[in-house]
Enzyme design. Sequence first.
Site, PDB file in Angstrom:
ATOM      1  N   HIS A   1      36.055 -20.759  -7.036  1.00  0.00           N
ATOM      2  CA  HIS A   1      36.972 -19.532  -7.002  1.00  0.00           C
ATOM      3  C   HIS A   1      37.773 -19.658  -8.244  1.00  0.00           C
ATOM      4  O   HIS A   1      39.163 -19.011  -8.348  1.00  0.00           O
ATOM      5  CB  HIS A   1      37.679 -19.367  -5.818  1.00  0.00           C
ATOM      6  CG  HIS A   1      36.819 -19.044  -4.614  1.00  0.00           C
ATOM      7  ND1 HIS A   1      36.003 -18.166  -4.572  1.00  0.00           N
ATOM      8  CD2 HIS A   1      37.273 -19.425  -3.338  1.00  0.00           C
ATOM      9  CE1 HIS A   1      35.499 -18.119  -3.371  1.00  0.00           C
ATOM     10  NE2 HIS A   1      36.478 -18.720  -2.500  1.00  0.00           N
TER      11      HIS A   1
ATOM     12  N   HIS B   1      39.034 -11.083  -1.565  1.00  0.00           N
ATOM     13  CA  HIS B   1      38.905 -11.855  -0.349  1.00  0.00           C
ATOM     14  C   HIS B   1      39.725 -11.737   0.680  1.00  0.00           C
ATOM     15  O   HIS B   1      40.425 -12.563   1.152  1.00  0.00           O
ATOM     16  CB  HIS B   1      39.312 -13.545  -1.064  1.00  0.00           C
ATOM     17  CG  HIS B   1      38.470 -14.574  -0.346  1.00  0.00           C
ATOM     18  ND1 HIS B   1      38.745 -15.104   1.056  1.00  0.00           N
ATOM     19  CD2 HIS B   1      37.487 -15.421  -0.798  1.00  0.00           C
ATOM     20  CE1 HIS B   1      38.239 -15.911   1.288  1.00  0.00           C
ATOM     21  NE2 HIS B   1      37.416 -16.287   0.110  1.00  0.00           N
TER      22      HIS B   1
ATOM     23  N   GLU C   1      32.684 -10.286   1.167  1.00  0.00           N
ATOM     24  CA  GLU C   1      33.064 -10.342  -0.442  1.00  0.00           C
ATOM     25  C   GLU C   1      31.949  -9.938  -1.129  1.00  0.00           C
ATOM     26  O   GLU C   1      30.928 -10.449  -1.299  1.00  0.00           O
ATOM     27  CB  GLU C   1      33.420 -11.836  -0.560  1.00  0.00           C
ATOM     28  CG  GLU C   1      34.492 -12.529   0.291  1.00  0.00           C
ATOM     29  CD  GLU C   1      34.247 -13.914  -0.015  1.00  0.00           C
ATOM     30  OE1 GLU C   1      34.255 -14.628  -0.846  1.00  0.00           O
ATOM     31  OE2 GLU C   1      34.432 -14.749   1.258  1.00  0.00           O
TER      32      GLU C   1
END
Length: 331
Positions: free
Chosen positions: A101, A175, A295
């Site tokens: 991420h 997210h 996502e």
Amino acid sequence: MNRVTKEDLKIIQLVNGQENKLEILNYGASILSFTIPDKKGILTNVIVSPKAEEYISPVYKNHNKCFGASVGRYAGRISGGKFKLDGQTYELQQKNGVHLHGGDYGFPYRIWKLEEQTSGENPSVKLSYLSEDGEEGYPGNLRTEVRYTLTEENEILIEYTASTDKKTVINLTNHAYFNLNGEGSVSDHFLQISAKKLLMVDDKMLPTGDLVKLKEHPKNFIESKLIGNRALDDSFVLDNEKNENAAVLFAPLTGIKLELQTNQPALVAYAPEELPDDLDYKTRISKKYPSICLEAQNFPDSPNFRNFPSSVLKPGEKYYNKISLKFKVVS
């Protein structure tokens, strides 16, 4: 990096003509809440997130759950914490051989600048963040913008754009954690994903490069299926035609349905068995299966696989990720 305080936090509210309210937090350009009436007219917050002040706590950072956040520079995992561009290797932050991420202080842990806000019909807000050359190991000064629009039809339109002054890689997503009941578990939700293939992963959740056909796979959601007590953390290769739904999530209890459309090639479905119990949430959540993330993004670890869609962004090009979240109520 400079320490963020409560005074730095800003909550932007978008309210449409139906008086339904979307809250955006400038920390991580995060979706904080979205409240709509269910089939009985009861106001329901369909987003699972901590309260705003929790976002800047060490507890929030340690859990790295990215609640509602704009994730980048690269959403998902990059193997070995490195990639090559034009023969040069770029070393990224990694833990146990995995870069996740966007790194230790990726986009979810940055204050985004409020650029503009509109009210009235189809209200919107635009936020931006400049990721400087070398941040978290990535090349290029990358300017990213996100616009959130709340339409009169209860659609949340998310548009990410980005440009760079040096060849780089990029993969952005939102997210948000959904619970269409507003509380409790998502085990009673039905999920449909327009995908016929799934990315295979190893024991570190890194792609192997292989795709498996979903027809006989237990995580086949080609037809709408009860989620049940099923933990998910999977990358689905989207097979939806233009203007068709990439995914549909439905909660019979409230009658709330979410239809997701996107221009991205993959959808990560993440339904954790549990969420941290040491955060102060805006809604009441179940101890088991309290939420699901959908996502829309590129494939994880795409920079290290030639057979995956390219994640390279060059100077003069414009990155564009469009995600539409349409909420409807079925009686």
